[in-house]
Design a protein around this motif. Sequence first.
Motif, PDB file in Angstrom:
ATOM      1  N   GLY A  90       0.812  -1.212   0.000  1.00 22.48           N
ATOM      2  CA  GLY A  90       0.000   0.000   0.000  1.00 22.48           C
ATOM      3  C   GLY A  90       0.842   1.256   0.000  1.00 22.48           C
ATOM      4  O   GLY A  90       0.534   2.239  -0.670  1.00 22.48           O
ATOM      5  N   TYR A  91       1.928   1.217   0.769  1.00 28.88           N
ATOM      6  CA  TYR A  91       2.833   2.369   0.805  1.00 28.88           C
ATOM      7  C   TYR A  91       3.505   2.549  -0.559  1.00 28.88           C
ATOM      8  O   TYR A  91       3.630   3.672  -1.051  1.00 28.88           O
ATOM      9  CB  TYR A  91       3.892   2.203   1.898  1.00 28.88           C
ATOM     10  N   ALA A  94       1.040   3.946  -2.978  1.00 29.55           N
ATOM     11  CA  ALA A  94       0.657   5.303  -2.585  1.00 29.55           C
ATOM     12  C   ALA A  94       1.764   6.324  -2.832  1.00 29.55           C
ATOM     13  O   ALA A  94       1.500   7.526  -2.838  1.00 29.55           O
ATOM     14  CB  ALA A  94       0.248   5.320  -1.116  1.00 29.55           C
ATOM     15  N   LEU A  97       0.856   8.862  -5.241  1.00 32.47           N
ATOM     16  CA  LEU A  97       0.086   9.990  -4.700  1.00 32.47           C
ATOM     17  C   LEU A  97       1.004  11.000  -4.020  1.00 32.47           C
ATOM     18  O   LEU A  97       0.817  12.211  -4.163  1.00 32.47           O
ATOM     19  CB  LEU A  97      -0.966   9.491  -3.700  1.00 32.47           C
ATOM     20  N   SER A 127      -1.719  11.008   2.366  1.00 29.90           N
ATOM     21  CA  SER A 127      -2.267  10.040   1.399  1.00 29.90           C
ATOM     22  C   SER A 127      -1.484   8.732   1.441  1.00 29.90           C
ATOM     23  O   SER A 127      -2.072   7.651   1.345  1.00 29.90           O
ATOM     24  CB  SER A 127      -2.295  10.626  -0.011  1.00 29.90           C
ATOM     25  N   ILE A 128      -0.177   8.817   1.608  1.00 26.26           N
ATOM     26  CA  ILE A 128       0.649   7.603   1.711  1.00 26.26           C
ATOM     27  C   ILE A 128       0.279   6.825   2.964  1.00 26.26           C
ATOM     28  O   ILE A 128       0.086   5.603   2.924  1.00 26.26           O
ATOM     29  CB  ILE A 128       2.149   7.962   1.715  1.00 26.26           C
ATOM     30  N   TYR A 129       0.178   7.514   4.100  1.00 25.80           N
ATOM     31  CA  TYR A 129      -0.179   6.847   5.358  1.00 25.80           C
ATOM     32  C   TYR A 129      -1.570   6.220   5.276  1.00 25.80           C
ATOM     33  O   TYR A 129      -1.781   5.114   5.774  1.00 25.80           O
ATOM     34  CB  TYR A 129      -0.143   7.833   6.519  1.00 25.80           C
ATOM     35  N   LEU A 130      -2.502   6.927   4.682  1.00 27.71           N
ATOM     36  CA  LEU A 130      -3.873   6.421   4.609  1.00 27.71           C
ATOM     37  C   LEU A 130      -3.937   5.121   3.812  1.00 27.71           C
ATOM     38  O   LEU A 130      -4.421   4.100   4.303  1.00 27.71           O
ATOM     39  CB  LEU A 130      -4.785   7.481   3.986  1.00 27.71           C
ATOM     40  N   VAL A 131      -3.415   5.147   2.601  1.00 33.82           N
ATOM     41  CA  VAL A 131      -3.436   3.946   1.757  1.00 33.82           C
ATOM     42  C   VAL A 131      -2.580   2.842   2.378  1.00 33.82           C
ATOM     43  O   VAL A 131      -2.992   1.677   2.435  1.00 33.82           O
ATOM     44  CB  VAL A 131      -2.953   4.273   0.320  1.00 33.82           C
ATOM     45  N   GLY A 132      -1.397   3.206   2.868  1.00 37.75           N
ATOM     46  CA  GLY A 132      -0.490   2.213   3.447  1.00 37.75           C
ATOM     47  C   GLY A 132      -1.066   1.519   4.671  1.00 37.75           C
ATOM     48  O   GLY A 132      -0.960   0.297   4.812  1.00 37.75           O
ATOM     49  N   VAL A 134      -4.267   1.224   5.555  1.00 37.24           N
ATOM     50  CA  VAL A 134      -5.416   0.386   5.171  1.00 37.24           C
ATOM     51  C   VAL A 134      -4.908  -0.936   4.595  1.00 37.24           C
ATOM     52  O   VAL A 134      -5.375  -2.020   4.965  1.00 37.24           O
ATOM     53  CB  VAL A 134      -6.333   1.125   4.158  1.00 37.24           C
ATOM     54  N   TRP A 135      -3.938  -0.849   3.698  1.00 39.44           N
ATOM     55  CA  TRP A 135      -3.366  -2.058   3.088  1.00 39.44           C
ATOM     56  C   TRP A 135      -2.739  -2.946   4.172  1.00 39.44           C
ATOM     57  O   TRP A 135      -2.942  -4.162   4.177  1.00 39.44           O
ATOM     58  CB  TRP A 135      -2.316  -1.634   2.069  1.00 39.44           C
TER      59      TRP A 135
END
Length: 183
Positions: A90-91, A94, A97, A127-132, A134-135
Amino acid sequence: MTHNSLTDLHRLIWTSLMAASIGVGAYLIVPIGPVPVSMQPFFVFLTGYVLGPRRGVMAVGLYLLAGIIGLPVFAGGRSGLGHLFGPTGGYLFAWTLGAWFCGLARKNNFVIPWLRGVAFGVAGLISIYLVGAVWLKFALSIDWGKAVIVGVVPFIAWDAIKIVLALLVSRYLSSHGLLPGQR
């Protein structure tokens, strides 16, 4: 060669250079858990600041492609789809982004104002933290709190420093006329 083709070549070289730099950052790590601290985010932020949003995303995409085809560019010298879809995937995804947001700070100016650069860098980091996170939650089957504690909290201070350093480097390069398309 015409001026235009030289400018295009210069941009292509910078795009490749930034993709390679992200890969080099994989070897500069501190293994603190499932998501290591590396210099890769610094190069992701710098990529956006230097190349702008479109070419920044292209450079991160080129980096990801290099890892997919087997070049050892992921953290710890890893590669392949298995690693890309593992806990840190995810990171990695992301980062496109993150580079895009940092690239938005540039707009049409080569020298990025401090506040604008930091604001877009923080937006990219969020955005990186959010997607990372969650993944990470789903990849490791952990709860939301643990995903944030393991995949975000230990990196906030490190990444804030990396944003400022990337902004400093991009401003330095700009002040010396070294950025792609700059004359």
